[in-house]
Structures are given as structure tokens and as C-alpha cells.
Design a protein around this motif. Structure first.
Motif, PDB file in Angstrom:
ATOM      1  N   THR A 476      59.693  14.942  54.710  1.00 30.99           N
ATOM      2  CA  THR A 476      60.927  15.414  55.359  1.00 30.99           C
ATOM      3  C   THR A 476      60.892  15.335  56.869  1.00 30.99           C
ATOM      4  OG1 THR A 476      60.087  17.697  55.321  1.00 30.99           O
ATOM      5  CG2 THR A 476      61.418  16.976  53.455  1.00 30.99           C
ATOM      6  N   ARG A 477      59.737  15.132  57.453  1.00 29.72           N
ATOM      7  CA  ARG A 477      59.629  15.110  58.914  1.00 29.72           C
ATOM      8  C   ARG A 477      59.077  13.780  59.396  1.00 29.72           C
ATOM      9  NH1 ARG A 477      62.808  19.121  60.938  1.00 29.72           N
ATOM     10  NH2 ARG A 477      62.731  20.825  59.448  1.00 29.72           N
ATOM     11  N   ASP A 478      59.579  13.316  60.539  1.00 33.13           N
ATOM     12  CA  ASP A 478      59.097  12.070  61.128  1.00 33.13           C
ATOM     13  C   ASP A 478      57.822  12.347  61.915  1.00 33.13           C
ATOM     14  OD1 ASP A 478      61.204  10.659  60.073  1.00 33.13           O
ATOM     15  OD2 ASP A 478      62.494  11.060  61.792  1.00 33.13           O
ATOM     16  N   LEU A 479      56.741  12.532  61.194  1.00 31.41           N
ATOM     17  CA  LEU A 479      55.460  12.798  61.831  1.00 31.41           C
ATOM     18  C   LEU A 479      54.779  11.484  62.185  1.00 31.41           C
ATOM     19  CD1 LEU A 479      54.179  15.683  59.518  1.00 31.41           C
ATOM     20  CD2 LEU A 479      55.283  15.892  61.742  1.00 31.41           C
ATOM     21  N   SER A 480      53.625  11.577  62.801  1.00 28.29           N
ATOM     22  CA  SER A 480      52.827  10.414  63.144  1.00 28.29           C
ATOM     23  C   SER A 480      51.359  10.793  63.048  1.00 28.29           C
ATOM     24  CB  SER A 480      53.151   9.923  64.564  1.00 28.29           C
ATOM     25  OG  SER A 480      52.732  10.886  65.515  1.00 28.29           O
ATOM     26  N   TYR A 481      50.517   9.782  63.084  1.00 27.73           N
ATOM     27  CA  TYR A 481      49.076  10.047  63.007  1.00 27.73           C
ATOM     28  C   TYR A 481      48.612  10.865  64.207  1.00 27.73           C
ATOM     29  CZ  TYR A 481      44.076   9.212  62.339  1.00 27.73           C
ATOM     30  OH  TYR A 481      42.726   9.376  62.146  1.00 27.73           O
ATOM     31  N   SER A 482      49.168  10.589  65.366  1.00 29.14           N
ATOM     32  CA  SER A 482      48.743  11.305  66.572  1.00 29.14           C
ATOM     33  C   SER A 482      49.133  12.773  66.527  1.00 29.14           C
ATOM     34  CB  SER A 482      49.356  10.648  67.813  1.00 29.14           C
ATOM     35  OG  SER A 482      48.921   9.325  67.943  1.00 29.14           O
ATOM     36  N   LEU A 483      50.227  13.104  65.850  1.00 28.57           N
ATOM     37  CA  LEU A 483      50.641  14.495  65.757  1.00 28.57           C
ATOM     38  C   LEU A 483      49.723  15.306  64.847  1.00 28.57           C
ATOM     39  CD1 LEU A 483      54.529  14.221  65.565  1.00 28.57           C
ATOM     40  CD2 LEU A 483      53.217  15.399  67.318  1.00 28.57           C
ATOM     41  N   CYS A 484      49.159  14.676  63.824  1.00 22.16           N
ATOM     42  CA  CYS A 484      48.271  15.382  62.887  1.00 22.16           C
ATOM     43  C   CYS A 484      47.124  14.456  62.492  1.00 22.16           C
ATOM     44  CB  CYS A 484      49.042  15.849  61.659  1.00 22.16           C
ATOM     45  SG  CYS A 484      50.159  14.608  60.955  1.00 22.16           S
ATOM     46  N   PRO A 485      46.168  14.198  63.390  1.00 18.18           N
ATOM     47  CA  PRO A 485      45.100  13.225  63.111  1.00 18.18           C
ATOM     48  C   PRO A 485      44.125  13.662  62.033  1.00 18.18           C
ATOM     49  CG  PRO A 485      44.688  14.362  65.189  1.00 18.18           C
ATOM     50  CD  PRO A 485      46.052  14.788  64.739  1.00 18.18           C
ATOM     51  N   ASP A 486      44.132  14.933  61.652  1.00 17.13           N
ATOM     52  CA  ASP A 486      43.196  15.398  60.620  1.00 17.13           C
ATOM     53  C   ASP A 486      43.749  15.253  59.209  1.00 17.13           C
ATOM     54  OD1 ASP A 486      41.368  16.263  62.597  1.00 17.13           O
ATOM     55  OD2 ASP A 486      42.541  18.082  62.913  1.00 17.13           O
ATOM     56  N   LEU A 487      45.003  14.858  59.052  1.00 19.19           N
ATOM     57  CA  LEU A 487      45.618  14.846  57.730  1.00 19.19           C
ATOM     58  C   LEU A 487      45.084  13.712  56.860  1.00 19.19           C
ATOM     59  CD1 LEU A 487      47.668  15.937  55.740  1.00 19.19           C
ATOM     60  CD2 LEU A 487      49.411  14.516  56.842  1.00 19.19           C
ATOM     61  N   MET A 488      45.096  12.474  57.355  1.00 15.79           N
ATOM     62  CA  MET A 488      44.668  11.353  56.525  1.00 15.79           C
ATOM     63  C   MET A 488      43.177  11.400  56.185  1.00 15.79           C
ATOM     64  SD  MET A 488      46.991   8.107  57.767  1.00 15.79           S
ATOM     65  CE  MET A 488      46.452   7.156  56.346  1.00 15.79           C
ATOM     66  N   PRO A 489      42.270  11.775  57.116  1.00 18.67           N
ATOM     67  CA  PRO A 489      40.869  11.957  56.706  1.00 18.67           C
ATOM     68  C   PRO A 489      40.705  12.999  55.601  1.00 18.67           C
ATOM     69  CG  PRO A 489      41.003  11.786  59.084  1.00 18.67           C
ATOM     70  CD  PRO A 489      42.408  11.840  58.582  1.00 18.67           C
ATOM     71  N   LEU A 490      41.503  14.067  55.648  1.00 20.31           N
ATOM     72  CA  LEU A 490      41.447  15.067  54.576  1.00 20.31           C
ATOM     73  C   LEU A 490      41.935  14.468  53.259  1.00 20.31           C
ATOM     74  CD1 LEU A 490      41.091  18.007  53.600  1.00 20.31           C
ATOM     75  CD2 LEU A 490      43.472  18.403  54.296  1.00 20.31           C
ATOM     76  N   ALA A 491      43.033  13.701  53.293  1.00 16.60           N
ATOM     77  CA  ALA A 491      43.536  13.076  52.066  1.00 16.60           C
ATOM     78  C   ALA A 491      42.533  12.088  51.488  1.00 16.60           C
ATOM     79  CB  ALA A 491      44.867  12.388  52.356  1.00 16.60           C
ATOM     80  N   LEU A 492      41.808  11.375  52.334  1.00 20.13           N
ATOM     81  CA  LEU A 492      40.750  10.483  51.849  1.00 20.13           C
ATOM     82  C   LEU A 492      39.632  11.270  51.187  1.00 20.13           C
ATOM     83  CD1 LEU A 492      40.574   7.933  54.807  1.00 20.13           C
ATOM     84  CD2 LEU A 492      41.082   7.372  52.426  1.00 20.13           C
TER      85      LEU A 492
END
Length: 728
Positions: A476-492
Motif C-alpha cells: 500500500t505504500r511507495d517504499l524503497s530499499y533506502s527507506l527500510c534497508p533491513d526488510l529484504m535481508p530479513l525476508a531472505l
């Protein structure tokens, strides 16, 4: 204020391409760099025979031209913006003019001039102007009317050290400096008015000009001189007509002292960025430390060093600046360094400058570098004081006051602290309240910070993983990697494939290292796990199940209404044997879940320079599997006339080909050695070769139709006739 934003390589080691690449190895091989025929384009002229047109954003050459062996380019190639032609001078006197479609310069327009050329300058509204070594100036159109016209001598026993051209009152103005016996002179010429003015630069003991740059404003040229005493001087040159024939001496005033905190910059060249900033390239020396080459930006108003970048591989001592980008040789590569300059004022220097309009928040900013106070929601002055006092409350007091303080009056740091210990139900309730607010720049930054807070909490507490909340925020939000850099490593780490797929589809600034990590995870996970995982199949559902009923021949209904049969010669490459499908004919080498995940990888943005080193670490079997899927997509794309696949967010043929080339570049030796890859490469080679023949025939038909169209325009079409055209 000024800052250096990032850098990338525009051209690798050695000259950029074309014949005659043996000349000019190492540093200083660039003769000059000029703006190209459009935005995002530059022309690089190398010492020797080559000139290359680069598209900066793609980091790739669009064209390369070379003079014959034995000929040498003696000044940088420029673009005539009025005609979109290129102008070059080789062997001092031979003028060449050509266009993009011209490949062989030996067949391009040629004119031999009567005097040696020093430099050609291109102006956007007046065309190129030619500066001769004798000091005379001619516009290109005047010169082409009579190439052998007599060129007068303006200077005597003087050597031209620097030159530039400007537009003033819709008239070209050429300025150049000369040197004779240690004395420096400035010439100002207006070729259309045939006026020449000569000035002498004020001499100064123990100081010699090393580099020049200039800017024009209000009929006054501001000439900046970088001198050997580590200072930059300013010289003002008026352009209004002066009837005095006596040679005037121009005084120079100190503009900038290139020293800070005991360190001195030994500059080699400089450029003007705006009215308050200059960039200087040189060697920074400090007592007791080894000298190091640096690119620096200085504020001339406050006499301060704004930013600097160390260049440990060395430079050629020269650099250029176009479209807020620096171009320079770093080691043996041509490097592009981006920069930005903002309003120079004391308020900006101390961080108190308030813009009249609130700027929109960029979705690619690294918010980790900002303090919580900078992201706090705007409040009235009396409320801000209360919030500062509240931010110093103990953690226990803050927890007890969560229900009393409304979400819109909390700072990012306060929200993050509240989420560290809040139960899942409270967490979801608070987030729903926050997301119900109207969209504002501060809210976007707040949500990005909260996602990072949730990711950090999940890392510290393995039993806590609010998957639904994270999915809702990403969707629902236009986020980016720079706004939440810890999200994708956690998903991995959690192997949350659906969240990774959403991030790849929506984040525009994912680092290449993270993209590769997702690719490796998608290729290594088992089919059994994938079948039980929720994945968005919109990108594959329309073509993944299409299979051929007849082996060897396939028939598809294409957009022009006819059935197209691909015979054994056109597509004699059979698809590799599949592991998950036993049906005859072509089938996808991977399941629909893995295909959908790989499609998200194909859509992600990347830079080839940074992705290729990571891609080389991909295991061989995974690389072959990925190449098989790319080959399958390549064949499927080629079945249709418009070369596009059905479905939402389906890969394009350009994306497939780019990734196929990347994979082959990264694993060329492995692909050649492994037996299971030989049949795949052979099939791919046959298919590409057949397509080349097919498109070659289409080009012939296109040429024939164009010729017929031209003949029809020439023919009198008043009478009625029926013609039968047979193309063999």
C-alpha cells in the motif's frame, strides 16, 4: 552547500573502441570531452584516432569513429547542435564533418584549411567557431564558404594555453589566454563583428597560472586562474566596446586559498559550478602524511572546503563538468562522479534554511543518515517544546503514555521505541491509525522507519515476525530499499518469497548484492517448498502452460491473422530436457512459482558493472537452470510479432536478452566446459542465427518497399492502374 553523490565507470581500461586502440594507454589518454547532440550524451575524444559517443545513464557507447592509420585527431570532436553533425580536425588542418549514420570517416565531408587549428568550440545558437593557432577566429559557416581563405595572425610568438566560447547578445564571443616569456595575455574576439581586444594579466611574483576557467554574466567575463601558489584568483573582463587601442592590464583579486586545517591542495585544474562554488582537482598535501589526489568542491563565498573525494588510483590532472556530473580519468578508467550544489547562505550552512515550499520526499533517500528530529511531524512551536521534554522520558513512562499520545504528535524515534515491545494486536491497531492519515512526506519517512524498526525487532526476537503487516505496508505504500534497508535481508533470512517478490517489483533502488542474493535463493529452493508457498503468478499465468501438441512443428495465431509455422530450419533447436514435465515438445524448465520469482528478478533495476561480480558466484547448476529459463522466454517472445509476452509484469525480450548476455559473460568458461550446457548453447546459437537470417530478410523487404514507395511518389498517379508486386 555542495556534496558528491556517487560515482560509476563510463569507460573501462584502454580506449573506448574502434580501430587504432593501441595509442594512448594509461593516464591522460583523453584529448577532450564535449556535450553530445542531446541530453545524457557526451563525446569523448582520445589522443590518437578515436572519438566515441556515450550515453551516460546506460554507461555504453552509442557510436565510435576513427580516422585512418597515420592520421591523428588534433583537437576534441564537437557537435553542431543546429545540424546534429560532428566536427573534427585531424593533422592540424584537415576538417571533417559527419553524421550518426556515417561509419567510415574517410568518406565523410573533408576540407583542408590554410592554417593550423587550435580548437573548435560549439555554441548552441550560433554553431561551431574555429580558433586558429595564430589567434584568428572564424565561424564554421564562413570557413566552409572558402576553406582556403587567408587566416590572419592575431598573436605573435605567443602560445595559446586555454580557450572558451560564450553567447552574448546572440553573438558568439571567444576568449583565450596566451603565454610569452612568462607573461600571460587575454584575448576577447567577436568574430561576427571582427573585433579583437587584448589584455595583459597582472603579473605576480612567485605565482604562475596553471589552469583557467570562466563564466559570462551581465556582459562581464569572470576569469578564474588557478595559480602555483595554491590560490585561485578572479579577473573581471568587460565586453563592452572600448575605443582605446592601448593594451590594458587586468588586475586580479584573491578569490580562494586552497588550504584547510594545515593541508594544502596543489591544484591542477578547476571548473566553475555556480556563482558560489568551484571544483578543483589536485593533490592534497599535509605535514607528515603522504600526498593524495582528490576532487574537491569549495565555497567561494565562505572560503570553505565543502566536500572532497580521494582518488587513490591517480588522475590525468584534467576533468570536465556537464549536467551536474564530473568526468575524469581515475587510474585507467573514465569515471563519472555526480554532485549537487544548493543555495549558498549562512542559513543553509547552519541548517536553518526554510524553503517556501515543502519538497517531496524522494523514495530513494537513505533515511538512516537523518536524525529523528529532522523527520518529526510538523507541530506548533509550543508543542515542539513539549515533545522535546517528552523524548527524554524514561522507557517505562513512555510505554504508559502510548494510549494518551496521538500518533500524529509522535516523532519517528518515539514510534520506533513504542513498537519494540508492543503486542501484535496493539501494533496492528497503531499502524492502521497511522496509515489512515493523509499522505505527507513526513508520513512516508515515518512508515519507512517503522518498517526498519519491525525488522530489527524480528531479528532480535525470532518468534516475532509480523508478515501480514509487512506485506500490507509494502503493497500500500511507495517504499524503497533506502527507506527500510533491513526488510529484504530479513525476508531472505525468513525465506519469505512473496515479500521478496513484492519488494523486487516495487523497490526502485535495490542494491545489486541484494538482487543477486534473491536470485540465488529463488534458484536454490526446492520445488516442493515452492509449490506450498504463496507467490504472485500474474506474470506467468498467461503463457507458462502453453505447450506444443505436435513435435517439430508449432503453429500459433499471430496478430495479423495468419498461422505462422516455425520449421526445423527456423527453430531447429529443441528445448533442453525438463525435470518437472514429461510432455512432448517445449515446456518451461521451471515451475510457475519459480518462474514468477525469476520474472521479478528480470524486472529489477541493476548496473551491469556492480551486478557482474556477484553473478560470477552463482553455482554452475543454478546458472544453467537460469539460462534454460531465459532461453525458454526468448523462444516464447519470438513467437509473437510484437515480441511481448501476455500477462501482467511479464518480461520483455530486451530484459531477457540483457540477462542472458550477463549470465554468459559471468559463466562463459563454465558453460563451455560442462557437458550439460553444450546442447543448450548449441540450440541457443542455432535459434539466434535463424533469427538473424529472418530479420535480415525483413530488412531487404523493407528496403524494397521503401524504394517502391519512392518510385510511386515520382510517378504520375492520375490514371487508374492495378499492379501486382512479387517479392522473391
Amino acid at each position: 552547500m555542495a556534496a558528491l553523490c556517487g560515482s560509476f565507470t563510463l569507460r573501462g581500461p584502454g580506449p573506448g573502441g574502434g580501430p587504432g586502440q593501441g595509442q594512448g594507454q594509461g593516464q591522460g589518454q583523453e584529448l577532450g570531452l564535449e556535450p553530445g547532440p542531446g541530453p545524457d550524451l557526451v563525446l569523448l575524444t582520445e589522443r590518437g584516432r578515436n572519438a566515441t559517443l556515450f550515453k551516460i545513464s546506460d554507461q555504453k557507447p552509442l557510436g565510435c569513429w576513427s580516422v585512418k592509420h597515420g592520421q591523428v585527431l588534433t583537437c576534441p570532436v564537437v557537435c553542431n547542435w543546429e545540424t546534429h553533425e560532428y566536427v573534427a580536425v585531424h593533422d592540424d588542418r584537415v576538417l571533417r564533418i559527419w553524421k550518426n549514420e556515417d561509419i567510415n570517416l574517410d568518406k565523410a565531408f573533408k576540407a583542408t584549411l590554410s592554417a593550423d587549428v587550435h580548437r573548435v568550440h560549439s555554441l548552441p545558437q550560433a554553431g561551431p567557431v574555429v580558433l586558429f593557432r595564430a589567434g584568428a577566429v572564424r565561424t564554421l559557416d564562413v570557413l566552409l564558404e572558402a576553406p582556403q581563405q587567408e587566416i590572419e595572425s592575431v598573436i605573435s610568438d605567443e602560445a595559446i594555453r586555454w580557450s572558451a566560447a560564450f553567447m552574448e547578445s546572440q553573438q558568439p564571443v571567444v576568449i583565450f589566454t596566451t603565454e610569452k616569456d612568462g607573461a600571460f595575455f587575454v584575448y576577447v574576439q567577436k568574430p561576427k563583428q571582427e573585433s579583437v581586444h587584448k589584455y595583459r594579466l597582472e603579473p605576480q611574483e612567485l605565482s604562475k597560472p596553471l589552469s583557467f576557467t570562466a563564466c559570462l554574466k551581465n556582459q562581464t567575463v569572470t576569469l578564474l586562474c588557478l595559480c602555483s601558489n595554491d590560490c585561485v584568483y578572479k579577473v573581471l573582463i568587460p565586453l563592452q566596446e572600448d575605443t582605446e587601442e592601448e593594451e590594458q592590464t587586468l588586475p586580479r583579486s584573491l578569490l580562494l586559498n586552497l588550504s584547510v586545517s594545515g593541508s594544502v591542495l596543489k591544484g591542477t585544474s578547476l571548473v566553475v559550478l555556480d556563482k558560489d562554488h568551484v571544483a578543483v582537482l589536485g593533490t592534497l598535501s599535509a605535514p607528515g602524511k603522504d600526498p593524495k589526489e582528490c576532487l574537491t568542491i569549495w565555497n567561494t563565498k565562505f572560503q570553505t572546503l565543502q566536500t572532497s573525494k580521494e582518488l587513490p588510483l591517480g588522475t590525468s590532472g584534467q576533468f570536465w563538468c556537464y549536467e551536474e556530473k564530473f568526468f575524469l580519468t581515475h587510474g585507467k578508467v573514465l569515471t563519472v562522479i555526480m554532485y549537487k550544489c544548493e543555495t549558498s547562505s549562512l542559513a543553509a550552512a547552519v541548517g536553518k534554511l526554510k524553503d517556501r515550499q515543502t519538497p517531496a520526499v524522494s523514495s530513494c533517500v537513505n533515511w538512516n543518515t537523518l536524525e529523528d528530529e529532522e523527520l518529526r511531524v510538523s507541530l506548533q512551536s509550543q508543542e515542539s517544546a513539549a515533545l522535546k521534554a517528552e523524548s527524554r522520558m524514561s522507557l517505562r513512562s513512555r510505554r504508559s503514555s502510548v494510549a494518551e499520545v496521538q500518533p500524529e504528535s509522535l516523532s519517528v524515534g518515539q514510534h520506533s521505541l513504542n513498537l519494540q515491545e508492543a503486542p501484535t494486536t496493539v501494533l496492528e491497531s497503531e499502524l492502521r491509525k497511522l496509515m489512515a492519515k493523509a499522505q505527507t512526506p513526513d508520513l512516508q519517512a515515518t512508515i519507512g522507519s517503522l518498517v526498519s524498526a519491525l525488522a530489527n525487532r524480528s531479528k532480535s526476537n525470532p518468534r516475532f515476525y509480523p508478515k501480514d503487516v509487512l506485506l500490507q505496508l509494502v503493497e500500500t505504500r511507495d517504499l524503497s530499499y533506502s527507506l527500510c534497508p533491513d526488510l529484504m535481508p530479513l525476508a531472505l533470512e525468513k525465506k519469505d518469497l512473496y515479500l521478496l517478490q513484492l519488494c523486487l517489483q516495487r523497490f526502485p533502488d535495490i542494491p545489486e548484492e541484494t538482487t543477486y542474493a534473491c536470485l540465488e535463493a529463488f534458484l536454490s529452493i526446492s520445488e516442493a517448498h515452492l509449490r506450498s508457498t504463496e507467490v504472485d503468478l500474474d506474470s506467468v499465468i498467461c503463457y507458462i502452460d502453453v505447450q506444443l501438441k505436435n513435435k517439430g512443428v508449432k503453429t500459433e495465431v499471430v496478430e495479423n491473422g495468419f498461422g505462422a509455422e516455425l520449421n526445423q530450419d527456423m527453430c531447429d533447436a529443441e528445448m533442453p530436457k525438463q525435470t518437472h514435465s514429461k510432455s512432448d515438445g517445449e515446456s518451461c524448465p521451471v515451475g510457475p512459482q519459480r518462474a514468477a520469482l525469476l520474472n521479478a528478478i528480470l524486472h529489477s533495476a541493476y548496473s551491469e558493472t556492480f551486478l557482474l561480480p556477484h553473478l560470477k558466484n552463482l553455482p554452475a547448476q543454478q546458472a544453467i537452470l537460469f539460462l534454460r529459463y531465459l532461453y525458454y522466454l526468448y523462444v516464447k517472445c519470438s513467437e509473437k510479432v510484437n515480441t511481448t509476452l501476455p500477462g501482467v509484469r511479464s518480461p520483455t525480450i530486451t530484459q531477457v536478452m540483457d540477462w542472458m548476455c550477463l549470465l554468459l559473460d559471468a559463466h562463459f568458461t563454465v558453460m563451455v566446459i560442462l557437458p550439460e550446457a553444450k546442447e543448450l548453447l548449441s540450440n541457443l546459437h542455432k535459434f539466434v542465427r535463424a533469427q538473424v537470417r529472418f530479420y535480415s530478410e525483413l530488412n531487404k523487404i523493407e528496403g524494397s518497399l521503401r524504394e517502391l514507395q519512392r518510385l510511386n511518389h515520382l510517378r504520375d498517379s492520375q490514371s487508374y492502374s492495378i499492379e501486382v508486386l512479387e517479392i522473391i
